[in-house]
Design a protein around this motif. Structure first.
Motif, short mmCIF file in Angstrom:
data_model
loop_
_atom_site.label_atom_id
_atom_site.label_comp_id
_atom_site.label_asym_id
_atom_site.label_seq_id
_atom_site.Cartn_x
_atom_site.Cartn_y
_atom_site.Cartn_z
N GLN A 145 7.38 -41.39 47.26
CA GLN A 145 6.15 -40.61 47.30
C GLN A 145 6.31 -39.30 46.53
OE1 GLN A 145 3.22 -41.51 48.44
NE2 GLN A 145 2.26 -39.53 47.93
N ALA A 146 7.47 -38.64 46.69
CA ALA A 146 7.73 -37.40 45.97
C ALA A 146 7.83 -37.65 44.47
CB ALA A 146 9.01 -36.75 46.49
N ARG A 147 8.46 -38.74 44.06
CA ARG A 147 8.57 -39.06 42.63
C ARG A 147 7.20 -39.32 42.03
NH1 ARG A 147 11.54 -43.26 42.95
NH2 ARG A 147 13.56 -42.22 42.73
N GLU A 148 6.36 -40.06 42.75
CA GLU A 148 5.02 -40.35 42.24
C GLU A 148 4.19 -39.07 42.12
OE1 GLU A 148 1.10 -43.01 43.56
OE2 GLU A 148 3.02 -43.21 44.61
N ARG A 149 4.34 -38.17 43.10
CA ARG A 149 3.59 -36.91 43.05
C ARG A 149 4.03 -36.05 41.86
NH1 ARG A 149 5.26 -32.25 44.72
NH2 ARG A 149 6.90 -33.21 46.01
N VAL A 150 5.33 -36.01 41.60
CA VAL A 150 5.85 -35.22 40.49
C VAL A 150 5.37 -35.79 39.16
CG1 VAL A 150 7.95 -34.53 39.26
CG2 VAL A 150 7.84 -34.35 41.76
N GLN A 151 5.40 -37.11 39.04
CA GLN A 151 4.95 -37.73 37.79
C GLN A 151 3.48 -37.43 37.52
OE1 GLN A 151 5.90 -41.87 38.32
NE2 GLN A 151 8.06 -41.60 37.72
N LYS A 152 2.65 -37.49 38.55
CA LYS A 152 1.23 -37.17 38.38
C LYS A 152 1.05 -35.70 38.01
CE LYS A 152 -0.62 -40.70 41.51
NZ LYS A 152 -1.38 -40.95 42.75
N LEU A 212 3.16 -33.75 36.44
CA LEU A 212 3.60 -33.52 35.06
C LEU A 212 2.58 -34.03 34.06
CD1 LEU A 212 7.40 -34.45 35.36
CD2 LEU A 212 6.41 -32.16 35.21
N CYS A 213 1.98 -35.19 34.37
CA CYS A 213 0.98 -35.76 33.45
C CYS A 213 -0.29 -34.90 33.39
CB CYS A 213 0.64 -37.19 33.86
SG CYS A 213 2.01 -38.36 33.68
N LEU A 247 2.34 -29.27 37.04
CA LEU A 247 3.74 -28.91 37.21
C LEU A 247 4.37 -28.60 35.88
CD1 LEU A 247 4.91 -31.57 39.86
CD2 LEU A 247 4.25 -29.19 40.27
N GLU A 248 5.25 -27.63 35.85
CA GLU A 248 5.95 -27.26 34.63
C GLU A 248 7.27 -28.03 34.53
OE1 GLU A 248 6.51 -23.08 34.60
OE2 GLU A 248 4.37 -22.60 34.50
N THR A 249 7.72 -28.22 33.32
CA THR A 249 9.00 -28.86 33.08
C THR A 249 10.01 -27.81 32.67
OG1 THR A 249 8.43 -29.29 30.76
CG2 THR A 249 7.92 -31.02 32.35
N GLY A 250 11.25 -28.09 32.94
CA GLY A 250 12.31 -27.15 32.59
C GLY A 250 13.57 -27.46 33.36
N ARG A 251 14.63 -26.81 32.96
CA ARG A 251 15.92 -27.04 33.59
C ARG A 251 15.90 -26.58 35.05
NH1 ARG A 251 21.77 -24.90 31.28
NH2 ARG A 251 23.08 -26.01 32.82
N GLY A 252 16.30 -27.46 35.96
CA GLY A 252 16.35 -27.14 37.37
C GLY A 252 15.05 -27.32 38.11
N LEU A 253 13.97 -27.66 37.40
CA LEU A 253 12.69 -27.84 38.06
C LEU A 253 12.48 -29.29 38.45
CD1 LEU A 253 10.40 -25.64 35.75
CD2 LEU A 253 11.45 -25.02 37.93
#
Length: 388
Positions: A277-284, A286-287, A291-297
């Protein structure tokens, strides 16, 4: 033997070995005393093949240094000593390596045909392949009672390192003052383990500060000039614990948080659901650009269980809950419907109802801020450069 008589040592010692007894009594048992017969000694000595010369030859062989039994045995013993020292040297290298990086020595199956005989033996096997002499002088190529791999031998080697470390510390300290900070924490088997040696300080537990049998008392018996200092970081932790437990709302809040962790981490299936569920939320996120991308995020995480004796760990629990709050709600709704048992479904329903209350939101953000500040202060109090 009588005085003023001549005897033949060679014939006395080796005459019987040649099965020749005739003519021996005069120079062996009785002794020769007919001094007016000057040729008697030459006659006894005889020719090159005489019994006397044969006995003398055997005696010379016995007394030769290179062929003497004691010399042969001594050389054999020296060779075995060299082999043992080489074998011991390799064992010391293995012990030093494992102690330095803090790895376990023993294995579950240490038989010869085992695929993994434990790190101690496996390190020995890795070292021996680099040298033919060491290979021929270790493990199966040595007597079974002299391989230096038994559990008792491993413990003895570790104890030798302990004594060397203590001696080194004692020599370094000399007559100067020193500090020893002692703390303990329980491992998975609920046994107390000594940790964090920094200075002589104590927490308020009775086994540390007790006047007669506590660790403080035992140290003072050895050194009456030792100072008793209560750890400042631990004092701060005790203050937070006491205040939190005295407040009914905060105490109930952390009981609910502990219940959330138990429900979420009750099975691998629920952990997988939370992770997916957390992976799916992060992917959405990011798309969509939320959510921002970067080292450690956006690192994968899970709910962290708080420790009983480490109040600072509660901050990690609240941090993980804030990050995964939406995912935890989805999981609790799943348990509320398909919890398997009535008790599980009722627990999930109760937690969801508590999450919707004003008290939960208030205590969550209040304790998050308080623990974040006290956690920062606690780390500052534990720094090596800190002096008081």
């Amino acid at each position: 033997m009588e005085k003023n008589r001549a005897y033949c040592l060679y014939y006395y010692v080796f005459g019987d070995l040649m099965n020749q007894r005739g003519g021996r009594d005069e120079f062996v048992s009785q002794g020769y005393d007919t001094w007016n017969k000057k040729d008697a000694f030459r006659t006894h000595e005889g020719s090159v093949d005489s019994l006397h010369n044969k006995a003398k030859e055997k005696c010379d062989f016995l007394l030769r240094e290179k062929q003497a039994i004691n010399i042969v045995l001594r050389r054999q013993t020296e060779a075995e000593d060299h082999k043992y020292k080489d074998r011991l040297r390799v064992s010391i290298i293995a012990v030093r390596l494992l102690l330095k990086i803090g790895l376990a020595f023993r294995g579950h199956d240490e038989w010869v045909n085992s695929g993994n005989r434990g790190l101690y033996i496996e390190v020995l096997k890795a070292i021996r392949v680099t040298n033919e002499n060491i290979f021929n002088n270790t493990l199966e190529n040595t007597p079974k009672n002299n391989q230096i791999i038994s559990p008792k031998i491993q413990k003895d080697l570790v104890q030798c390192f302990v004594q060397e470390v203590l001696l080194s510390i004692h020599q370094e300290i000399g007559v100067d003052v020193f500090a020893l900070l002692v703390d303990e924490s329980s491992d998975v088997s609920r046994k107390e383990q000594l940790a964090n040696i920094r200075g002589q300080g104590y927490d308020r537990a009775s086994n540390m500060r007790e006047e007669f049998n506590g660790l403080k008392a035992l140290i003072l018996q050895e050194n009456d000039t030792a100072f008793y200092i209560h750890c400042f970081a631990h004092q701060l932790q005790l203050v937070v614990v006491v205040v939190a437990k005295k407040h009914d709302g905060v105490s109930d809040f952390f009981e609910q948080i502990s219940l959330v962790v138990n429900v979420v981490c009750a099975s691998c299936k629920r952990k997988y659901i939370l992770r997916d569920q957390a992976r799916e939320r992060v992917q959405k996120g990011l798309c969509s650009g939320e959510l921002e991308t970067g080292r450690g995020l956006n690192q994968e995480t899970t709910l962290v269980r708080a420790g009983d004796t480490r109040w600072g760990s509660h901050f990690n629990t609240l941090t993980s809950l804030v990050k995964l709050f939406a995912d935890v709600l989805v999981l609790l709704e799943f348990v509320q419907v398909d919890g398997g048992s009535l008790a599980n479904r009722q627990q999930a329903s109760g937690i969801l109802a508590y999450f919707k209350s004003y008290e939960f939101v208030f205590y969550l953000y209040m304790m998050y801020d308080i623990l974040r500040l006290t956690g920062t202060l606690s780390k500052q109090l534990q720094k090596k450069i800190q002096t008081f």
